[in-house]
Scaffold this active site. Structure first.
Site, PDB file in Angstrom:
ATOM      1  N   LYS A 110       0.539   2.838   6.905  1.00  0.00           N
ATOM      2  CA  LYS A 110       1.044   1.760   6.060  1.00  0.00           C
ATOM      3  C   LYS A 110       2.550   1.599   6.238  1.00  0.00           C
ATOM      4  O   LYS A 110       3.288   2.583   6.315  1.00  0.00           O
ATOM      5  CB  LYS A 110       0.704   2.044   4.599  1.00  0.00           C
ATOM      6  CG  LYS A 110       1.036   0.899   3.639  1.00  0.00           C
ATOM      7  CD  LYS A 110       0.531   1.211   2.233  1.00  0.00           C
ATOM      8  CE  LYS A 110       0.896   0.109   1.256  1.00  0.00           C
ATOM      9  NZ  LYS A 110       0.407   0.383  -0.115  1.00  0.00           N
ATOM     10  N   SER A 137      -1.321  -3.498  -2.402  1.00  0.00           N
ATOM     11  CA  SER A 137      -0.391  -3.616  -1.287  1.00  0.00           C
ATOM     12  C   SER A 137      -0.903  -2.997   0.000  1.00  0.00           C
ATOM     13  O   SER A 137      -0.282  -3.146   1.060  1.00  0.00           O
ATOM     14  CB  SER A 137       0.948  -2.983  -1.675  1.00  0.00           C
ATOM     15  OG  SER A 137       0.827  -1.587  -1.877  1.00  0.00           O
ATOM     16  N   SER A 164      -2.903  -0.601  -5.689  1.00  0.00           N
ATOM     17  CA  SER A 164      -2.654  -0.945  -4.287  1.00  0.00           C
ATOM     18  C   SER A 164      -3.632  -0.317  -3.310  1.00  0.00           C
ATOM     19  O   SER A 164      -3.725  -0.753  -2.166  1.00  0.00           O
ATOM     20  CB  SER A 164      -1.222  -0.562  -3.899  1.00  0.00           C
ATOM     21  OG  SER A 164      -0.290  -1.425  -4.517  1.00  0.00           O
TER      22      SER A 164
END
Length: 480
Positions: A79, A154, A178
């Site tokens: 990520k 996210s 997220s």
């Protein structure tokens, strides 16, 4: 076990094949890169990718070295909120569009040490703010099940990459859903561990910042357990660490007599789009068919008190960690309005307001503990809406009710985040339009293996991720 079929395999299957010599790391890398080349232009999930020649060479070197750690030879994309040594890390911000870190954050370092080959980065909203993955550096990530829709956030890039079979494992992070929201939007699993099980990096405040955590995402609970075993365990440089354990001890258990409390829409406090609650209730029926007892529950705590506590503590932490972005005029001009909203609100808080918010959090933790004396797990929807159009910034209305902030539409995740409980996002099926959704299943502090065991039983009965996205063809770019 060769060719393009490799990208459809689970991480556990691939690791076993690599160790057993049934597939080489170089062969797996080639199949992975071919898959990314074929589908990523449509999805925009992987936003930084190392050169093919370098990755094939690293995979060949792994083959020569022989079996190493638990992720030996497995391609993984990290990520873009996690710093990666020698690989661009942007946090989705134009201020860091060309930033190349000199060292790994702990999550990346632990995956490397376990033998994973870090191939690139997955997309994220700017600074991770908002459960919709878009930013001015890379644009928007699209949902593999419908390219006109959001992949959530996210960890939207990670979820979309998993759903599109570009990777078999992915890391994510979760402050306000997220890991859970994008898992629901993309028909995969996301696991938010007990807070402290996956430790923080020794940067900034490590005593007050207890709302966010890293965790695994995958297409099976067994794969979640595999990555969690790599990420978990204390960091001696940070407080509140928890020991790692065997996260598969709850697998294979009898579901008969297990008790699950269904919290629904918290007594009507949270608006949900039509079909969301029904999908979750169908998922709970699977547990009932396996022998579990599901009991609907009234709201155990005032929803508005949870929201007030959450927004206060979240704003306080953002103001402390990111205040420079608002104070410097040049940086402010290049910072997302939602991030500035958090910082500005946090900067105006009093110590008394922060203390009151933490007292509310403490009261909710005590109340939840009493519930877990009666129930093995509690259940909530993982999202209040179906995946929405990719060109929106966020849903401004749900079921006729206006959302008064950029994140109010994800209020359903707050009860878990506020007190750091272990929680798995389970795929819960599809709408008539073919859009995925999911359900949260969470337990008491430290019950990570037990929660994963419940998820594994559910997966064996459903295998929702086995319903793959349609063939992916690029659409014209359209970013919020």
């Amino acid at each position: 076990m060769a060719g393009t079929d490799l990208t459809a395999r689970t991480a556990c299957e691939l690791v076993a094949a690599l160790r057993g010599g049934k597939v080489s790391a170089r062969e797996l890398m080639a199949a992975t890169l071919d898959r990314i080349e074929a589908v990523n232009p449509a999805v925009n999930a992987i936003v930084t990718l190392r050169p093919r020649e370098a990755l094939l060479a690293e995979a060949a070197a792994a083959d020569r070295a022989g079996a190493g750690g638990p992720l030996h030879g497995l391609p993984v994309a990290v990520k873009d909120l996690v710093a990666t040594k020698g690989m661009r890390t942007t946090w989705g911000s134009p201020l860091f569009a060309d930033h190349v870190p000199a060292a790994d954050d702990l999550v990346a370092a632990r995956m490397r040490a376990a033998g994973a080959i870090l191939i690139g980065k997955t997309n994220t909203p700017e600074w991770g703010h908002g459960s919709h993955t878009f930013n001015p550096v890379f644009g928007a990530t699209r949902n593999p099940y419908d390219l006109s829709r959001s992949a959530g956030g996210s960890s939207g890039g990670a979820a979309a990459a998993l759903a599109a079979r570009m990777v078999a494992l992915a890391d994510g992070s979760d402050m306000m859903g997220s890991l859970r929201n994008p898992a629901a939007f993309c028909n995969v699993y996301g696991f938010r561990p007990t807070w402290g099980l996956v430790p923080q990096d020794a940067e900034g405040d490590t005593f007050l910042a207890t709302l966010a955590t890293e965790g695994p995402m995958a297409r099976t609970p067994a794969d979640l357990a595999l990555l969690l075993s790599v990420l978990a365990g204390p960091n001696p440089e940070t407080p509140f660490g928890r020991p790692a354990e065997d996260f598969t001890t709850g697998f294979g258990g009898d579901m008969r007599g297990r008790r699950i409390g269904w919290l629904g829409d918290w007594g009507g406090a949270w608006p949900t789009e039509p079909g969301i609650l029904a999908a979750c209730e169908a998922a709970l029926k699977v547990f009932e068919d396996l022998g579990a007892i599901v009991e609907p529950l009234p709201p155990p705590f005032p929803a508005e008190a949870l929201w007030s506590s959450w927004t206060t503590l979240r704003a306080m932490l953002n103001a402390g960690a990111k205040g420079e972005l608002a104070r410097d005029p040049a940086k402010r001009a290049l910072t997302k309005p939602e991030t500035l909203w958090e910082i500005d609100r946090g900067a105006g808080l009093s110590a008394a307001a922060v203390h009151a918010a933490s007292v509310t959090r403490s009261r909710w933790y005590a109340r939840a503990a009493k519930l877990f004396a009666r129930f093995d797990a509690l259940a909530l929807p993982a999202a209040q809406v179906w995946p929405f159009p990719v060109d929106w910034r966020w849903p401004e209305e749900i079921a006729g009710r206006r959302m008064d902030s950029y994140h109010r539409w994800m209020e359903v995740v707050v009860p878990v985040s506020l007190i750091g409980l272990p929680c798995v996002a389970l795929p819960a099926g599809f709408s008539q339009a073919g859009l995925p959704t999911g359900m949260q299943l969470f337990g008491p502090t430290g019950a990570d293996a037990a929660v994963l065991g419940l998820a594994d039983a559910y997966h064996r009965a459903t295998d929702w991720p086995g319903r793959r996205p349609p063939p992916l063809q690029p659409k014209p770019a359209s970013a919020p």
